[in-house]
Design a protein around this motif. Structure first.
Motif, PDB file in Angstrom:
ATOM      1  N   ASP A  79      -0.739   0.043  10.623  1.00 37.52           N
ATOM      2  CA  ASP A  79      -0.259  -1.019   9.724  1.00 37.52           C
ATOM      3  C   ASP A  79       0.285  -2.194  10.527  1.00 37.52           C
ATOM      4  O   ASP A  79       0.058  -3.354  10.186  1.00 37.52           O
ATOM      5  CB  ASP A  79       0.856  -0.491   8.804  1.00 37.52           C
TER       6      ASP A  79
ATOM      7  N   HIS B 140       1.785   5.323   1.034  1.00 39.11           N
ATOM      8  CA  HIS B 140       1.650   6.439   1.965  1.00 39.11           C
ATOM      9  C   HIS B 140       1.840   7.690   1.121  1.00 39.11           C
ATOM     10  O   HIS B 140       2.864   7.843   0.470  1.00 39.11           O
ATOM     11  CB  HIS B 140       2.719   6.366   3.061  1.00 39.11           C
TER      12      HIS B 140
ATOM     13  N   HIS C 164       0.848  -1.189   0.000  1.00 40.09           N
ATOM     14  CA  HIS C 164       0.000   0.000   0.000  1.00 40.09           C
ATOM     15  C   HIS C 164       0.879   1.232   0.000  1.00 40.09           C
ATOM     16  O   HIS C 164       2.085   1.156   0.217  1.00 40.09           O
ATOM     17  CB  HIS C 164      -1.019  -0.014   1.144  1.00 40.09           C
TER      18      HIS C 164
HETATM   19 ZN   LIG Z   1       0.112   2.490   5.986  1.00 43.25          ZN
END
Ligand SMILES: [Zn+2]
Length: 133
Positions: A90, A79, A77
């Protein structure tokens, strides 16, 4: 160590760029720490500060991985406003030390940073990413 073909690193980063300023997420499939396929997923949170996958989509993709003789090796993922390291959320949401947690930081959109970690409980261990052809 995570072995990540260069084209797939580019694919991950392109997906993250396309979703900017929202976070992007996806699954990585392969075998023995080598990524064979990137599965971009929908961030149902549709948020710049978090992500969640649709359980139905996830089931469908996991089925597809099995049909392709792959297994899940990681989750990625982005940021969009912070560094490429796992946030406390996370870490809390991490489910297995068997998976590579790939983070892409687009803090500087011109210079995306891709890093990988193993998360074992609350212990975060940086993992080397070896870009292969
Ligand atoms: Zn994250």
């Amino acid at each position: 160590m995570l072995r990540l073909p260069k084209v797939m690193a580019e694919e991950i980063i392109a997906h993250c760029q396309a979703r900017y300023p929202k976070e992007a997420c996806g699954l990585l499939a392969g075998a023995e720490g080598r990524v064979a396929q990137v599965y971009p997923m929908t961030n149902v949170e549709d948020s710049p500060i978090g992500y969640a996958m649709d359980p139905k989509e996830q089931l469908r993709v996991e089925k597809q991985m099995r049909a392709n003789g792959q297994r899940m090796v990681g989750i990625y993922h982005s940021h969009t406003a912070s560094e490429a390291s796992p946030s406390s959320v996370d870490v809390r949401l991490a489910i297995s030390p068997e998976f590579s947690y790939v983070l892409v930081s687009l803090q500087d959109r011109q210079q995306p940073v891709l890093k990988s970690y193993r998360i074992d409980g609350t212990t975060v261990i940086p993992e080397e990413v070896f870009q292969v052809q």
